[in-house]
Design an enzyme around this catalytic site. Sequence first.
Site, PDB file in Angstrom:
ATOM      1  N   PHE A 125       0.845  -1.194   0.000  1.00 27.18           N
ATOM      2  CA  PHE A 125       0.000   0.000   0.000  1.00 27.18           C
ATOM      3  C   PHE A 125       0.883   1.247   0.000  1.00 27.18           C
ATOM      4  CE2 PHE A 125      -3.024   3.114   1.681  1.00 27.18           C
ATOM      5  CZ  PHE A 125      -4.114   2.840   0.883  1.00 27.18           C
ATOM      6  N   ASP A 195       1.010  -3.747   9.388  1.00 27.73           N
ATOM      7  CA  ASP A 195      -0.145  -2.946   8.983  1.00 27.73           C
ATOM      8  C   ASP A 195      -1.331  -3.903   8.881  1.00 27.73           C
ATOM      9  OD1 ASP A 195      -2.137  -1.572   7.623  1.00 27.73           O
ATOM     10  OD2 ASP A 195      -0.694  -0.361   6.483  1.00 27.73           O
ATOM     11  N   TYR A 220     -11.755   2.453   9.471  1.00 31.43           N
ATOM     12  CA  TYR A 220     -12.910   2.677   8.579  1.00 31.43           C
ATOM     13  C   TYR A 220     -13.160   1.548   7.597  1.00 31.43           C
ATOM     14  CZ  TYR A 220      -9.155   4.638   5.603  1.00 31.43           C
ATOM     15  OH  TYR A 220      -8.000   4.830   4.882  1.00 31.43           O
ATOM     16  N   LYS A 221     -12.346   0.494   7.628  1.00 29.50           N
ATOM     17  CA  LYS A 221     -12.566  -0.633   6.716  1.00 29.50           C
ATOM     18  C   LYS A 221     -13.444  -1.669   7.417  1.00 29.50           C
ATOM     19  CE  LYS A 221      -8.532   0.519   4.039  1.00 29.50           C
ATOM     20  NZ  LYS A 221      -7.077   0.521   4.013  1.00 29.50           N
ATOM     21  N   ARG A 369     -11.812  -5.226  -7.553  1.00 33.11           N
ATOM     22  CA  ARG A 369     -11.652  -5.831  -6.238  1.00 33.11           C
ATOM     23  C   ARG A 369     -13.018  -5.926  -5.569  1.00 33.11           C
ATOM     24  NH1 ARG A 369      -8.076  -2.776  -1.688  1.00 33.11           N
ATOM     25  NH2 ARG A 369      -9.801  -1.345  -1.999  1.00 33.11           N
TER      26      ARG A 369
HETATM   27  C1  LIG Z   1      -6.428   1.728   3.998  1.00 30.07           C
HETATM   28  C2  LIG Z   1      -5.003   1.519   4.302  1.00 30.07           C
HETATM   29  C3  LIG Z   1      -4.280   2.501   4.989  1.00 30.07           C
HETATM   30  C4  LIG Z   1      -4.948   3.775   5.379  1.00 30.07           C
HETATM   31  O1  LIG Z   1      -4.082   4.746   5.835  1.00 30.07           O
HETATM   32  P1  LIG Z   1      -4.671   6.107   6.408  1.00 30.07           P
HETATM   33  O2  LIG Z   1      -3.474   6.889   6.724  1.00 30.07           O
HETATM   34  O3  LIG Z   1      -5.472   5.782   7.620  1.00 30.07           O
HETATM   35  O4  LIG Z   1      -5.505   6.725   5.331  1.00 30.07           O
HETATM   36  C5  LIG Z   1      -2.958   2.225   5.292  1.00 30.07           C
HETATM   37  N1  LIG Z   1      -2.380   1.070   4.939  1.00 30.07           N
HETATM   38  C6  LIG Z   1      -3.052   0.113   4.255  1.00 30.07           C
HETATM   39  C7  LIG Z   1      -2.386  -1.174   3.901  1.00 30.07           C
HETATM   40  C8  LIG Z   1      -4.378   0.321   3.907  1.00 30.07           C
HETATM   41  O5  LIG Z   1      -5.044  -0.604   3.228  1.00 30.07           O
END
Ligand SMILES: *Cc1c(COP(=O)(O)O)cnc(C)c1O
Length: 410
Positions: A125, A195, A220-221, A369
Amino acid sequence: MTTRQDCLDRDAADPLGAVRDRFSLPQGVIYLDGNSLGALPVAARDAVQDAVERQWGGDLIASWNKHGWIGLPQKVGGKIARLIGAEADEVVAADSVSVNLFKLAAAAVSAQGGRRVVLTEGGDFPTDLYILQGLAGMMPEVELRVVAPGGIGAALDERVTVVLLSHVHYRSGAVRDMAGLNAAIRAAGALSLWDLSHSAGVLDVDLNRDGADLAAGCGYKYLNGGPGAPAFLFVARRHQAALRNPLSGWMGHARPFDFIDDYTPAPGIDRWLCGTPPILSLTALSAALDAFDGVDMKAVRARAGALGDLFIERVEARCAGKGLVLASPRDATVRGGQVAFTHPQGWAVMQNLIARGVIGDFRAPDVIRFGFAPLYVRRADVWDSVEVMGEILDSESWREARFQTLAAVT
Ligand SMILES: *Cc1c(COP(=O)(O)O)cnc(C)c1O
């Protein structure tokens, strides 16, 4: 061969089936994007309304004490702890994943004397890589080592200080071997930083059993805390005294309301706070987490696997020969809550699906996805979504001009 009636029967018999009633979902929509923005829990909507009208509106500043606002980051952390195999005093809700990764990676580097290499995998990510690039930019002695997927083991040496990895890959959904990697990282004398954005709330994560050192994850996921919900972070107890939050704001002070000039970090997990917590967002997240009350994470994971298996089976039967290629592990034991396929016209296909009420998402360059949030997605939804996709691919309706323009958020 599975039939739609089989799906309905198995949904009716599923012990997690009733949990869907804890969510407010729009009619006529099949929501397969809970891995990007979780659906709205009914309790979150009600809690936010109460926090706005009665607490903020009525009790004003007294609410910090009267309604326990000041302790909300720790309370929410405690609720998340159960879902990720941590103790309540090892987790706190704060900031975003990006900011938490910065805090934890910087702390690990600072605590580990001569070791200066921060190790991660490419293709993960983007924010995780961007944050490490920023850290290396401000600490010239830090060397960022980015290896190809699968290359962590070979890249571990006595110079590595911290290894940042996603537990579940955001695009493919592939699950990394947390216990095995932690053992290798520990043997090399480094710290692990996980993460959990795509695993908290959908897999039976067990940080302490698997020997994790540090972690951060998304609110938020799959935790359904709402758009821009606070993230969380985990620091194993054995590291809590030694690691310092580089963002040494007043909320992480041992006595924030003494208003003294010198910073003393709070003992325990509280030092990882920085500024004033976002109470309305934390209120939503706290209530959202109650949707997991009485829910066994092993059952959640099993259902995510079953939904993904069903989706793959149906796509390969109903949409054969239409250009879709599976881009996720076929084996559910190493797959998270989402399934990805590539298609040369992935963007247009997804726009057409969304117009037909099947909401997934698109990740450049060609990945579509589909997320199967086990608390509210049913087998019948999986069946119906594949039928819609089959119709779209058969008719090539995705060729229509309205499905071709890219939007700002994908
Ligand atoms: C969604 C996601 C994030 C989100 O990061 P924010 O800083 O909270 O926006 C980070 N890492 C991964 C792997 C994600 O899927």
